[in-house]
Scaffold this active site. Structure first.
Site, PDB file in Angstrom:
ATOM      1  N   GLY A   5     -14.864  66.342  43.608  1.00  0.00           N
ATOM      2  CA  GLY A   5     -16.198  66.677  43.109  1.00  0.00           C
ATOM      3  C   GLY A   5     -17.032  67.518  44.053  1.00  0.00           C
ATOM      4  O   GLY A   5     -18.262  67.537  43.942  1.00  0.00           O
ATOM      5  N   SER A   6     -16.397  68.279  44.955  1.00  0.00           N
ATOM      6  CA  SER A   6     -17.212  69.108  45.853  1.00  0.00           C
ATOM      7  C   SER A   6     -17.960  70.187  45.057  1.00  0.00           C
ATOM      8  O   SER A   6     -19.070  70.562  45.423  1.00  0.00           O
ATOM      9  CB  SER A   6     -16.356  69.721  46.965  1.00  0.00           C
ATOM     10  OG  SER A   6     -15.479  70.686  46.444  1.00  0.00           O
ATOM     11  N   ASN A   7     -17.379  70.665  43.969  1.00  0.00           N
ATOM     12  CA  ASN A   7     -18.103  71.636  43.134  1.00  0.00           C
ATOM     13  C   ASN A   7     -19.269  70.990  42.395  1.00  0.00           C
ATOM     14  O   ASN A   7     -20.315  71.618  42.217  1.00  0.00           O
ATOM     15  CB  ASN A   7     -17.157  72.320  42.145  1.00  0.00           C
ATOM     16  CG  ASN A   7     -16.393  73.450  42.807  1.00  0.00           C
ATOM     17  OD1 ASN A   7     -16.972  74.488  43.121  1.00  0.00           O
ATOM     18  ND2 ASN A   7     -15.109  73.239  43.069  1.00  0.00           N
ATOM     19  N   LYS A  19      -2.457  64.856  29.038  1.00  0.00           N
ATOM     20  CA  LYS A  19      -3.021  65.217  27.734  1.00  0.00           C
ATOM     21  C   LYS A  19      -4.493  64.794  27.650  1.00  0.00           C
ATOM     22  O   LYS A  19      -4.896  63.812  28.277  1.00  0.00           O
ATOM     23  CB  LYS A  19      -2.209  64.484  26.657  1.00  0.00           C
ATOM     24  CG  LYS A  19      -2.221  65.130  25.312  1.00  0.00           C
ATOM     25  CD  LYS A  19      -1.239  64.410  24.388  1.00  0.00           C
ATOM     26  CE  LYS A  19      -1.948  64.054  23.106  1.00  0.00           C
ATOM     27  NZ  LYS A  19      -1.107  63.292  22.192  1.00  0.00           N
ATOM     28  N   HIS A  26     -12.154  78.169  38.608  1.00  0.00           N
ATOM     29  CA  HIS A  26     -10.714  78.234  38.868  1.00  0.00           C
ATOM     30  C   HIS A  26     -10.478  78.885  40.233  1.00  0.00           C
ATOM     31  O   HIS A  26     -11.087  79.921  40.540  1.00  0.00           O
ATOM     32  CB  HIS A  26     -10.019  79.047  37.767  1.00  0.00           C
ATOM     33  CG  HIS A  26      -8.537  79.089  37.952  1.00  0.00           C
ATOM     34  ND1 HIS A  26      -7.730  78.023  37.639  1.00  0.00           N
ATOM     35  CD2 HIS A  26      -7.729  80.054  38.463  1.00  0.00           C
ATOM     36  CE1 HIS A  26      -6.474  78.333  37.942  1.00  0.00           C
ATOM     37  NE2 HIS A  26      -6.445  79.558  38.436  1.00  0.00           N
ATOM     38  N   ARG A  73      -7.466  68.675  32.635  1.00  0.00           N
ATOM     39  CA  ARG A  73      -6.895  68.574  31.279  1.00  0.00           C
ATOM     40  C   ARG A  73      -7.415  69.720  30.424  1.00  0.00           C
ATOM     41  O   ARG A  73      -8.529  70.203  30.651  1.00  0.00           O
ATOM     42  CB  ARG A  73      -7.266  67.233  30.633  1.00  0.00           C
ATOM     43  CG  ARG A  73      -6.653  66.050  31.371  1.00  0.00           C
ATOM     44  CD  ARG A  73      -7.058  64.733  30.753  1.00  0.00           C
ATOM     45  NE  ARG A  73      -6.752  63.653  31.694  1.00  0.00           N
ATOM     46  CZ  ARG A  73      -5.838  62.698  31.494  1.00  0.00           C
ATOM     47  NH1 ARG A  73      -5.171  62.647  30.361  1.00  0.00           N
ATOM     48  NH2 ARG A  73      -5.614  61.783  32.415  1.00  0.00           N
TER      49      ARG A  73
HETATM   50  C1  GAR Z   1     -11.366  73.319  42.853  1.00  0.00           C
HETATM   51  O1  GAR Z   1     -10.777  74.153  43.815  1.00  0.00           O
HETATM   52  C2  GAR Z   1     -11.261  73.924  41.475  1.00  0.00           C
HETATM   53  O2  GAR Z   1     -11.349  75.309  41.473  1.00  0.00           O
HETATM   54  C3  GAR Z   1      -9.885  73.481  41.067  1.00  0.00           C
HETATM   55  O3  GAR Z   1      -9.799  72.147  41.524  1.00  0.00           O
HETATM   56  C4  GAR Z   1     -10.585  72.024  42.712  1.00  0.00           C
HETATM   57  C5  GAR Z   1     -11.503  70.839  42.523  1.00  0.00           C
HETATM   58  O4  GAR Z   1     -12.199  70.553  43.698  1.00  0.00           O
HETATM   59  N1  GAR Z   1      -9.713  73.563  39.663  1.00  0.00           N
HETATM   60  C6  GAR Z   1      -8.572  73.904  39.077  1.00  0.00           C
HETATM   61  O5  GAR Z   1      -7.548  74.120  39.689  1.00  0.00           O
HETATM   62  C7  GAR Z   1      -8.638  73.993  37.559  1.00  0.00           C
HETATM   63  N2  GAR Z   1      -7.521  74.707  37.050  1.00  0.00           N
HETATM   64  P1  GAR Z   1     -13.487  69.618  43.684  1.00  0.00           P
HETATM   65  O6  GAR Z   1     -13.098  68.326  42.942  1.00  0.00           O
HETATM   66  O7  GAR Z   1     -13.762  69.350  45.124  1.00  0.00           O
HETATM   67  O8  GAR Z   1     -14.596  70.343  42.999  1.00  0.00           O
END
Ligand code: GAR
Length: 192
Positions: free
Chosen positions: A13-15, A66, A112, A94
């Site tokens: 969840g850093s984003n 899924k 992404h 998912r």
């Molecule tokens: C992030 O790097 C995001 O871009 C990627 O998962 C990571 C989640 O990090 N997403 C994907 O690969 C989607 N296809 P976070 O949980 O620290 O935000």
């Protein structure tokens, strides 16, 4: 009136945190009204709870990858009930389909870790490294029924260094992700 956001994530969840930070320092006039995860132990839920944001686990019926249609229908109903304006996928692993897409047309965004259309799918930073790419990055795009195929909103470039490991490259991409996502949400809001 400030934007009502829902965040869906599967991991750390850093984003999601970068969205919280952008709200707190005034870059984003929004409120995260709910954080949902498909994993009960995902740290994204803990981040939400620490902030006093409603945090819930969605019931994916025991499926590993899924996203069952019934689950998508109940998530869509819940988000409608909460009057959510925009849904942010933040490390949600998912594939979103009709029930959610229909409920939130042009209102579901994803981040992404690559310069789409290059390297869609999982562990995109590893794909870039293995392909010998000199530059990669991150993309925020609208979600459609494909895998990482929706219209691109914004991208940031990240150089691949000769001594990069998968971990060091992903970490450098994430620094850019945390700047890009709040900015791309703003851009999507301006288009509503
Ligand atoms: C992030 O790097 C995001 O871009 C990627 O998962 C990571 C989640 O990090 N997403 C994907 O690969 C989607 N296809 P976070 O949980 O620290 O935000």
């Amino acid at each position: 009136m400030s934007l009502r956001l829902a965040v869906l994530g599967s991991g750390s969840g850093s984003n999601c945190q970068s969205i919280f930070n952008a709200i707190d320092d005034g870059r984003l006039d929004a409120e995260v009204v709910i954080v949902l995860s498909d994993h009960a132990d995902a740290y994204i839920l803990e981040r939400a709870r620490q902030r006093g944001v409603r945090a819930e686990v969605m019931d994916c019926g025991g499926f590993k990858n899924k996203f069952p249609l019934e689950c998508q229908e109940s998530v869509a109903a819940l988000l409608k009930e909460l009057k959510v304006d925009m849904v942010c996928l933040a490390g949600f692993m998912r594939l979103v389909k009709e029930p959610l897409l229909r409920a939130f047309p042009n209102r579901i965004l994803n981040i992404h870790p690559a310069l789409l259309p290059a390297f869609p799918g999982v562990e995109a930073w590893k794909q870039a490294l293995e392909a010998g790419a000199e530059t990669t990055g991150c993309t925020v795009h609208y979600v459609d029924a494909g895998m990482d195929t929706g219209e691109i909103i914004m991208q940031s470039h990240v150089p691949v260094m000769p001594d990069d490991t998968a971990q060091s490259l992903h970490a450098r991409i994430q620094v850019q992700e945390h700047i890009l996502y709040p900015a791309a949400i703003l851009s999507a809001v301006a288009r509503l």
